[in-house]
Design an enzyme around this catalytic site. Structure first.
Site, PDB file in Angstrom:
ATOM      1  CD  GLU A  63      -2.934   1.374   2.167  1.00  0.00           C
ATOM      2  OE1 GLU A  63      -3.119   0.424   2.951  1.00  0.00           O
ATOM      3  OE2 GLU A  63      -3.595   2.435   2.196  1.00  0.00           O
ATOM      4  CD  GLU A 104       1.964   8.510   4.471  1.00  0.00           C
ATOM      5  OE1 GLU A 104       1.045   8.113   3.740  1.00  0.00           O
ATOM      6  OE2 GLU A 104       2.487   9.633   4.353  1.00  0.00           O
ATOM      7  CG  ASP A 156       9.428   8.408  -2.752  1.00  0.00           C
ATOM      8  OD1 ASP A 156       8.557   7.657  -3.221  1.00  0.00           O
ATOM      9  OD2 ASP A 156       9.921   9.358  -3.389  1.00  0.00           O
ATOM     10  CG  ASP A 183      -0.744  13.681  -1.315  1.00  0.00           C
ATOM     11  OD1 ASP A 183      -1.616  13.617  -0.424  1.00  0.00           O
ATOM     12  OD2 ASP A 183       0.462  13.472  -1.100  1.00  0.00           O
ATOM     13  CG  ASP A 211     -12.296  12.108  -3.089  1.00  0.00           C
ATOM     14  OD1 ASP A 211     -11.158  12.545  -3.417  1.00  0.00           O
ATOM     15  OD2 ASP A 211     -12.740  12.209  -1.920  1.00  0.00           O
ATOM     16  CB  THR A 222      -8.966   5.217   3.118  1.00  0.00           C
ATOM     17  OG1 THR A 222      -9.345   6.378   2.372  1.00  0.00           O
ATOM     18  CG2 THR A 222      -8.752   4.038   2.191  1.00  0.00           C
ATOM     19  NE  ARG A 223      -6.829   9.580   9.426  1.00  0.00           N
ATOM     20  CZ  ARG A 223      -5.952   9.719  10.401  1.00  0.00           C
ATOM     21  NH1 ARG A 223      -6.306   9.498  11.646  1.00  0.00           N
ATOM     22  NH2 ARG A 223      -4.716  10.073  10.152  1.00  0.00           N
TER      23      ARG A 223
HETATM   24  C1  LIG Z   1      -4.327  12.084   0.567  1.00  0.00           C
HETATM   25  S1  LIG Z   1      -3.399  11.030   1.568  1.00  0.00           S
HETATM   26  C2  LIG Z   1      -4.365   9.532   1.623  1.00  0.00           C
HETATM   27  C3  LIG Z   1      -3.960   8.607   2.730  1.00  0.00           C
HETATM   28  C4  LIG Z   1      -4.703   7.275   2.770  1.00  0.00           C
HETATM   29  N1  LIG Z   1      -4.406   6.480   1.595  1.00  0.00           N
HETATM   30  C5  LIG Z   1      -6.186   7.483   2.906  1.00  0.00           C
HETATM   31  O1  LIG Z   1      -6.901   7.249   1.914  1.00  0.00           O
HETATM   32  O2  LIG Z   1      -6.625   7.860   4.000  1.00  0.00           O
HETATM   33  C6  LIG Z   1      -2.058  10.561   0.495  1.00  0.00           C
HETATM   34  C7  LIG Z   1      -0.856  10.027   1.251  1.00  0.00           C
HETATM   35  O3  LIG Z   1       0.146   9.606   0.318  1.00  0.00           O
HETATM   36  C8  LIG Z   1       1.408   9.876   0.899  1.00  0.00           C
HETATM   37  N2  LIG Z   1       2.416   9.906  -0.170  1.00  0.00           N
HETATM   38  C9  LIG Z   1       2.628  10.881  -1.083  1.00  0.00           C
HETATM   39  N3  LIG Z   1       3.644  10.562  -1.890  1.00  0.00           N
HETATM   40  C10 LIG Z   1       4.091   9.342  -1.484  1.00  0.00           C
HETATM   41  C11 LIG Z   1       5.145   8.486  -1.920  1.00  0.00           C
HETATM   42  N4  LIG Z   1       5.937   8.819  -2.951  1.00  0.00           N
HETATM   43  N5  LIG Z   1       5.330   7.321  -1.262  1.00  0.00           N
HETATM   44  C12 LIG Z   1       4.537   6.984  -0.232  1.00  0.00           C
HETATM   45  N6  LIG Z   1       3.521   7.751   0.223  1.00  0.00           N
HETATM   46  C13 LIG Z   1       3.299   8.925  -0.398  1.00  0.00           C
HETATM   47  C14 LIG Z   1       1.206  11.215   1.609  1.00  0.00           C
HETATM   48  O4  LIG Z   1       2.155  11.452   2.630  1.00  0.00           O
HETATM   49  C15 LIG Z   1      -0.208  11.067   2.159  1.00  0.00           C
HETATM   50  O5  LIG Z   1      -0.223  10.585   3.485  1.00  0.00           O
END
Ligand SMILES: C[S@@+](CC[C@H](N)C(=O)[O-])C[C@H]1O[C@@H](n2cnc3c(N)ncnc32)[C@H](O)[C@@H]1O
Length: 233
Positions: free
Chosen positions: A65, A90, A117, A139, A175, A213-214
């Site tokens: 994930e 994460e 990353d 994101d 979304d 998810t949150r």
């Molecule tokens: C909008 S949040 C969604 C979190 C979770 N998936 C949810 O649906 O609740 C996107 C997450 O992706 C992480 N993220 C962004 N670029 C990433 C990368 N290259 N590798 C791992 N995580 C990453 C961000 O830190 C952030 O916590």
């Protein structure tokens, strides 16, 4: 292509840009303690190949994930499938702290974490080693000039196809309509990936084993969630 070894040049994609915050607030004492006690036991190695069989010899499958946020989804999936290795990536440290708490509270033995990353881990996973890649509500980077920062790019899709075994699944949810279009357009062109949808309801309906998810619950996007699934051919 094969997994990188220590002397492999770094990937050509750009640096990860943070959409939110990497560290927003001081970790709660309990979570900070888990960084010292639990994380070293379950961290993905910092260098060298990331071999699911080495991380969890008894696992019957391995999933990753990418961007697990607070880890609620990762922990729920891990709890439902104790035989499946769940690799979570994460960079947001408060999210890692939250995930550590969920893993500790539920006594999960099948989760491994990378506090950074995901692309650094992907590059070290051998070809065909995973059954599933999950990118859930990444994101959105909605402004056109920021689209290059989106996680889904031709290079990352090529990596997803490389690490999945034939029949494995890449699952993407968002979304934000434009991000769904963006991903579909690129994934349809990605060698080795085939969209599994037959009809519209297939992308409007959550997958049977989906866990909300949150971020999904926050409904911050401009469309109801869109669920895209691709099979590794
Ligand atoms: C909008 S949040 C969604 C979190 C979770 N998936 C949810 O649906 O609740 C996107 C997450 O992706 C992480 N993220 C962004 N670029 C990433 C990368 N290259 N590798 C791992 N995580 C990453 C961000 O830190 C952030 O916590």
């Amino acid at each position: 292509m094969s997994a990188s070894s220590d002397d492999t040049p770094p990937p050509t994609w750009g640096p990860m840009r943070s959409y939110g915050r990497i560290k927003s607030r001081t970790l709660k004492p309990r979570q900070a303690a888990l960084f010292d006690s639990l994380l070293p036991q379950i961290a993905v190695p910092e260098a060298g190949p990331v071999e699911p069989r080495a991380l969890m010899p008894e696992a019957t499958a391995a999933w990753i994930e990418i961007g697990f946020g607070g880890g609620e989804h990762l922990a729920a999936q891990a709890e439902q499938r104790p035989d499946t290795l769940m690799i979570g990536c994460e960079p947001f440290l408060n999210g890692v702290g939250s995930a550590l708490r969920h893993i500790d509270e539920r006594g999960l033995k099948n989760v491994r974490l990378h506090a950074g990353d995901a692309r650094d881990v992907l590059a070290r996973i051998p070809d065909g080693a995973l059954e599933r890649v999950m990118v859930l509500f990444p994101d959105p980077w909605p402004k056109a000039r920021h689209h290059k920062r989106r996680l889904v790019q031709p290079e990352t899709l090529a990596e997803f196809a490389r690490v999945l075994r034939p029949g494995g699944l890449f699952r993407f949810a968002t979304d934000w309509k434009d991000y769904a279009d963006w991903t579909l357009e690129r994934a349809l062109k990605a060698p080795g990936l085939r969209w599994t949808a037959d009809e519209a309801d297939d992308w409007r309906t959550p997958w049977a084993d989906h866990v909300t998810t949150r971020y999904e619950e926050k409904k911050l996007g401009d469309t109801p969630p869109i669920f895209l699934e691709f099979i590794r051919t």
